[in-house]
Design a protein around this motif. Structure first.
Motif: not given
Ligand code: SAM
Ligand code: SF4
Length: 344
Positions: A39, A83-85, A111-112, A135, A173, A175, A205
């Motif tokens: 996603y 990030g990214g990570e 956030t990791t 996540s 977190n 999704v 989203m």
């Molecule tokens: N890599 C880290 C992680 O995954 O926690 C931090 C960056 S990630 C982009 C931050 C958060 O955005 C994560 O909790 C991820 O699940 C969420 N995320 C990424 N794409 C998404 C989407 N299309 N809809 C909802 N949440 C999303």
């Protein structure tokens, strides 16, 4: 400023055109990641649409520290690294140590995806981080591999356990994706009863040009709440307390066990009215809204010899340009930015 005085645009440069005080910076440290969540990150390469930045495109740690000092001087006191990570960027632990010395920066959160937590959790704790968002969309190793492209569930799970033992406050977190992980929401709710985590369900989203988002996968929070309601009684905490963007509930099961559940509903119940965030993307641009593509080129200013006063002015202008809200519910294709670059 007098503590009793209501912040306004006249007395506080962090107040936007809609009387929201921007008190929180989300910093995407890198667009690289050791996972490829379906996603979030499309396939690598031009065809898949994922263009990874060159190292020289990222702001250096020195540049980031400079910007953060300006932001803190303006009155922001909370920072989230994402990030990214964030944990894959080389030198990140030294950077966090340097951040923890910035006077006035009261809280650094992270956030990791948890992949590197086992190895880095102790260092993060030593650097003063106390709150982690991790996540995790599934507790089934096979499915984890399907969603993230990597067979690393056990490693992430161990990382979470290590972080709990060290004393971090943890939010998980998840999704929410219909037909992909909806048969596990009840298990996640039970996890919140057993463990000291807040489990937060995030509405999927449509972000990014090549997003895999599709209506078929989308589950609104109202439906999620009904599903979780089967595990126990959900009660809004103090008038449905907002914890960041999440609405937080207590969950009480028939045997008396309790947990906390959060719902993040950017599509069905957007929280734009109370949004207090500014984003600094890994490309060095300031972005006032996750779901609006307008960005200000801070990197260009920094690299053309911009003064602290000019940096401050650009931040102020970005805050003034912050849109009132997004229109995702009506128009599901208005954001082309790449999630891993923006930082979520
Ligand atoms: N890599 C880290 C992680 O995954 O926690 C931090 C960056 S990630 C982009 C931050 C958060 O955005 C994560 O909790 C991820 O699940 C969420 N995320 C990424 N794409 C998404 C989407 N299309 N809809 C909802 N949440 C999303
Ligand atoms: Fe990586 Fe986080 Fe995006 Fe997953 S959600 S691909 S872990 S940046």
């Amino acid at each position: 400023m007098n503590k009793q005085m209501k912040p306004t645009q006249e007395n506080n440069e962090l107040v936007d055109m809609f009387s929201r005080t921007i008190s929180y910076l989300r910093l995407s440290l890198t667009d690289r990641c050791n996972l490829r969540c379906v996603y979030c990150m499309p396939e690598d390469g031009e065809e898949g649409g994922l263009k990874i930045l060159q190292h020289s495109d990222l702001l250096s740690y020195e540049e980031l520290l400079r910007v953060i000092k300006v932001v803190v001087d303006m009155g922001m006191n909370k920072l989230r690294l994402t990030g990214g990570e964030p944990l894959v960027r080389r030198g990140v632990m030294d950077f966090i140590a340097a951040l923890s010395k910035v006077k006035g920066l009261e809280e650094i959160r992270l956030t990791t995806n948890g992949v590197l937590l086992q190895e880095k959790a102790a260092g993060l704790f030593d650097a003063g981080i106390r709150k982690l968002n991790i996540s995790l969309d599934t507790m089934r190793p096979e499915r984890f591999k399907e969603i993230t492209g990597a067979d690393l569930f056990e490693q992430v799970w161990q990382g979470i356990e290590t972080a709990v033992e060290l004393g971090f406050e943890i939010k998980l977190n998840v999704v929410a994706m219909k037909g992909i992980n909806d048969d596990e929401f009840v298990d996640f709710a039970r996890l919140a009863l057993e463990k000291p985590y807040q489990v937060r369900f995030i509405e999927f989203m449509p972000v990014g040009k090549n997003s895999t988002w599709d209506k078929r996968y989308y589950i609104p929070s109202t439906e999620l709440k009904e599903m979780i309601g089967k595990v126990g009684t959900l009660e809004a905490l103090s008038g449905c307390r907002m914890d960041g963007p999440a609405k937080v509930y207590s969950l009480t099961a028939a045997d008396g066990s309790k947990g906390r559940i959060g719902f993040i509903s950017p599509i069905s119940h957007h929280f734009c009215d109370t949004c207090n965030r500014l984003r600094l993307t890994s490309a060095g641009t300031l972005r006032a809204c996750l779901l609006h593509d307008h960005e200000a080129d801070l990197k260009a200013l920094l690299r053309s010899g911009g003064s602290d006063k000019e940096i401050r002015a650009l931040i102020k202008q970005t805050i003034l340009d912050k849109p009132k809200g997004h229109t995702l519910a009506e128009d599901l294709a208005n954001c082309e930015g790449q999630m891993s670059r923006i930082g979520g």
